[in-house]
Design an enzyme around this catalytic site. Structure first.
Site, PDB file in Angstrom:
ATOM      1  N   CYS A 169       0.647  -1.626   0.100  1.00 48.72           N
ATOM      2  CA  CYS A 169      -0.024  -0.068  -0.188  1.00 48.72           C
ATOM      3  C   CYS A 169       0.936   1.229  -0.175  1.00 48.72           C
ATOM      4  O   CYS A 169       1.849   1.306  -1.021  1.00 48.72           O
ATOM      5  CB  CYS A 169      -0.928   0.311   1.131  1.00 48.72           C
ATOM      6  SG  CYS A 169      -1.780   0.949   0.889  1.00 48.72           S
TER       7      CYS A 169
ATOM      8  N   HIS B 194      -3.558  -5.984   0.983  1.00 49.17           N
ATOM      9  CA  HIS B 194      -3.291  -5.410   2.189  1.00 49.17           C
ATOM     10  C   HIS B 194      -3.318  -7.060   2.225  1.00 49.17           C
ATOM     11  O   HIS B 194      -4.435  -7.484   2.886  1.00 49.17           O
ATOM     12  CB  HIS B 194      -4.203  -5.099   2.991  1.00 49.17           C
ATOM     13  CG  HIS B 194      -3.396  -3.220   3.158  1.00 49.17           C
ATOM     14  ND1 HIS B 194      -2.172  -3.008   3.669  1.00 49.17           N
ATOM     15  CD2 HIS B 194      -4.408  -2.439   2.548  1.00 49.17           C
ATOM     16  CE1 HIS B 194      -2.769  -1.112   3.907  1.00 49.17           C
ATOM     17  NE2 HIS B 194      -3.401  -1.218   3.162  1.00 49.17           N
TER      18      HIS B 194
ATOM     19  N   GLU C 190      -1.959  -9.010   4.886  1.00 46.87           N
ATOM     20  CA  GLU C 190      -1.812  -8.455   6.296  1.00 46.87           C
ATOM     21  C   GLU C 190      -3.007  -8.724   6.987  1.00 46.87           C
ATOM     22  O   GLU C 190      -4.042  -8.872   7.984  1.00 46.87           O
ATOM     23  CB  GLU C 190      -0.559  -7.680   6.860  1.00 46.87           C
ATOM     24  CG  GLU C 190      -1.891  -6.035   7.254  1.00 46.87           C
ATOM     25  CD  GLU C 190      -1.460  -5.455   5.526  1.00 46.87           C
ATOM     26  OE1 GLU C 190      -0.747  -4.112   5.832  1.00 46.87           O
ATOM     27  OE2 GLU C 190      -1.532  -6.083   4.846  1.00 46.87           O
TER      28      GLU C 190
END
Length: 234
Positions: A96, A183, A185
């Site tokens: 990002c 993302h 994560e």
């Protein structure tokens, strides 16, 4: 594996006790993906950096609520560090904000996307099915949260993922760079928290569509396995 994680944000106090920070979220994910070794996390907003990047196999730059093109002092300091790492051909992962900042350092244009926010679960065409741990895949779905985008493929890099909404969704250089806009994560609960924070800004129709998309799952763990293989030089 010895990984340096440059965490470029602070989490909202409402969820900090659960998720700690983006650096910790990445450590959890990468260990789940099979990573072994040490993870050292530094918060760049607080001016934290290792004394030297030399001992690390790779450096990972997390997301941030800040703009990659911001003139905030801490962002400019980080940009200088990234430019030096690129010159040294240090192995880098950007996600990002990190993906955007590395692109900016490589001379690409980065800015507010005219199509607005990318949020919730988003799908992309995966253009590198032969990468280690990519298992021949031709598409990938990840959780996103961004209003900025990389507008052009950075010079010398290869496009790894694309979509109509986000044409430069991932790019890389074999053995040196692995950068993604969404993302890996994120977990659904954290994404839902961010969506709810921006509910009024999105408007109810977009908010409901973004939120409902979370139920379809995502490929964060699969992309994390590619990241682990990249760090390990596979």
């Amino acid at each position: 594996m010895k990984l340096c994680i440059l965490d470029n944000d602070f989490l909202d106090p409402a969820v900090e006790s659960t998720y700690i920070g983006y650096g910790v979220m990445f450590e959890r994910l990468l260990r789940q993906a099979g990573a072994e070794g040490s993870f050292d996390i530094f918060n760049t907003v607080k001016g934290e950096y290792p004394a030297s990047f030399e001992p690390f196999d790779a450096v990972l730059l997390t997301g941030s609520k800040a703009d990659a093109f911001s003139q905030e002092p801490w962002v400019l300091t980080l940009k200088d560090k990234v430019q030096a790492l690129l010159q040294a051909k240090k192995k880098l992962i950007g996600v990002c904000f990190g993906h955007q900042l590395i692109a900016l350092c490589l001379g690409a244009k980065v800015g507010r996307a005219p199509q607005g926010w990318g949020a919730g679960r988003m799908s992309y065409q995966w253009l590198a099915p032969e990468l280690p741990q990519a298992t021949g895949r031709e598409d990938v779905a990840l959780l996103a949260s961004h209003q900025d985008q990389v507008f052009e493929l950075p010079s010398g890099t290869r496009l790894l993922a694309t979509s109509d909404f986000c044409p430069v969704a991932a790019y890389g250089i074999d053995g040196q760079l692995f950068c993604v806009q969404p993302h890996p994560e994120f977990v659904e609960e954290y994404s839902a928290f961010l969506l709810n924070k921006r509910r009024g800004m999105f408007g109810e129709e977009k908010y409901q569509a973004f939120t409902q998309s979370l139920a379809r799952g995502h490929d964060g763990l699969a992309v994390a396995r590619m990241m682990v293989a990249f760090i390990n030089g596979q």
